[in-house]
Enzyme design. Structure first.
Site, mmCIF file in Angstrom:
data_model
loop_
_atom_site.group_PDB
_atom_site.id
_atom_site.type_symbol
_atom_site.label_atom_id
_atom_site.label_comp_id
_atom_site.label_asym_id
_atom_site.label_seq_id
_atom_site.Cartn_x
_atom_site.Cartn_y
_atom_site.Cartn_z
ATOM 1 N N GLU A 71 3.866 8.316 5.165
ATOM 2 C CA GLU A 71 2.982 8.490 4.001
ATOM 3 C C GLU A 71 2.166 9.752 4.184
ATOM 4 O OE1 GLU A 71 0.405 5.062 3.815
ATOM 5 O OE2 GLU A 71 0.255 4.990 5.993
ATOM 6 N N ARG A 92 -6.928 -6.694 -1.308
ATOM 7 C CA ARG A 92 -6.547 -5.982 -0.078
ATOM 8 C C ARG A 92 -7.674 -6.002 0.935
ATOM 9 N NH1 ARG A 92 -4.497 0.119 -0.457
ATOM 10 N NH2 ARG A 92 -6.679 0.423 -1.056
ATOM 11 N N LYS A 150 -6.485 -1.441 6.136
ATOM 12 C CA LYS A 150 -7.247 -0.256 5.704
ATOM 13 C C LYS A 150 -8.530 -0.160 6.529
ATOM 14 C CE LYS A 150 -8.501 2.246 1.464
ATOM 15 N NZ LYS A 150 -7.509 3.323 1.604
ATOM 16 N N TYR A 207 -12.397 -0.656 4.826
ATOM 17 C CA TYR A 207 -13.030 -0.061 3.641
ATOM 18 C C TYR A 207 -12.099 -0.115 2.449
ATOM 19 C CZ TYR A 207 -10.267 4.265 3.870
ATOM 20 O OH TYR A 207 -9.235 5.190 3.847
ATOM 21 N N ARG A 265 -23.353 -2.699 23.272
ATOM 22 C CA ARG A 265 -21.962 -2.254 23.175
ATOM 23 C C ARG A 265 -21.097 -3.072 24.121
ATOM 24 N NH1 ARG A 265 -18.462 1.146 25.921
ATOM 25 N NH2 ARG A 265 -16.961 2.297 24.618
#
Length: 286
Positions: free
Chosen positions: A182, A51, A150, A32, A100
């Protein structure tokens, strides 16, 4: 009611659906980006797009068909939802092949899922936290090893936010081998003797788009910047501390684990960097 974007269609949020077999839902197999909007324009859009492309590549995930149209999609959502200050959230998953399985579906037959929506945040650029500063706690960093991607695997950062809330704080800084990696949703910095210190880029932290811009602006302003790991003890003894992210820009940290940082009030370097970042970003906003 918001208009959102799902797999090529602009639709009311109440009509938006994604398959229960989508791998983003079942496996957190998705990435995302969040792009801030100020004055109806997108901040650092090119950086977020670059990114995003890197995240997809690192996970061997195909770009959705709409990838080349993402700027137009962002702008249309900002327009129809009348966003002056706020954010556009974008998520891409590996999609659904109707069941799945741990094994990736065949990319030739399974299209990625792409979802975008806006969040209106009036006063985003004038957040009270920028004036009062944040209180943070320290917690062990228990995330997976590829924090530079990310992904939507945000359970532990979310738990960290709740740990902070339970202690009357605003956020948590994550600690690994005695060093700060972070914040739960931001990059972390300290200022000691006029020098800005933030962790160097690696797989251990997210390569923040706001981080890159802030460090560039700091160097252009002749500020002293050092990219290296710093310890929790260093942070507690620093003159200033702050965080950066797409939604908080540059926001001071005034307390760590109950102890004041410096004077316990927002410092001048964080304030100046926030001012520079907002001024320069608005000039280049699209």
């Amino acid at each position: 009611m918001r208009t959102v974007y799902v797999n090529g269609d602009y639709i009311p949020e109440t009509e938006a659906t994604v398959s229960i077999f989508d791998r983003g839902f079942l496996m957190a197999d998705g990435v995302y980006e969040v792009t801030s909007v100020l004055g109806g324009k997108l901040i650092d859009f090119d950086g977020h797009l670059a990114r995003l492309e890197r995240s997809l590549t690192e996970l061997d995930m195909l770009k959705p068909a709409a990838f080349d149209d993402l700027l137009d999609i962002h702008r249309e959502l900002v327009r129809v939802n009348e966003i002056d200050e706020g954010m556009v959230y974008l998520q891409i998953t590996r999609g659904s092949d109707g069941d799945r399985d741990f094994v990736f579906p065949d990319p030739e037959t399974t299209e990625p899922t792409i979802v975008l929506f806006t969040q209106s945040k009036p006063g985003l650029a004038n957040s009270p936290a920028a004036r009062t500063g944040l209180k943070v706690i320290s917690i062990p960093d228990q995330r997976w090893g590829r924090r530079d991607i990310k992904t939507v695997q945000l359970l532990y950062p979310s738990m960290g936010k709740m740990m902070a809330k339970a202690q009357g704080a605003d956020d948590a800084w994550m600690i690994e081998d005695g060093h700060v990696t972070e914040g739960t949703s931001n990059n972390a910095y300290i200022v000691s003797g006029g020098r800005i210190v933030t962790r160097h880029l690696s797989n251990d932290i997210l390569h923040g788009i706001t981080r890159a811009a802030v460090l560039r602006f700091a160097r252009e302003a002749q500020m002293d910047v050092e990219e290296r790991a710093f310890t929790l003890d260093e942070a507690k003894q620093a003159d200033e501390a702050f965080v950066t992210s797409a939604s908080t820009f540059v926001t001071p940290v005034v307390e760590i684990d109950g102890a004041p940082v410096g004077s316990g009030t927002p410092g001048p370097i964080a304030a100046r960097l926030r001012e520079i970042y907002l001024d320069e970003s608005l000039k280049s906003a699209i």
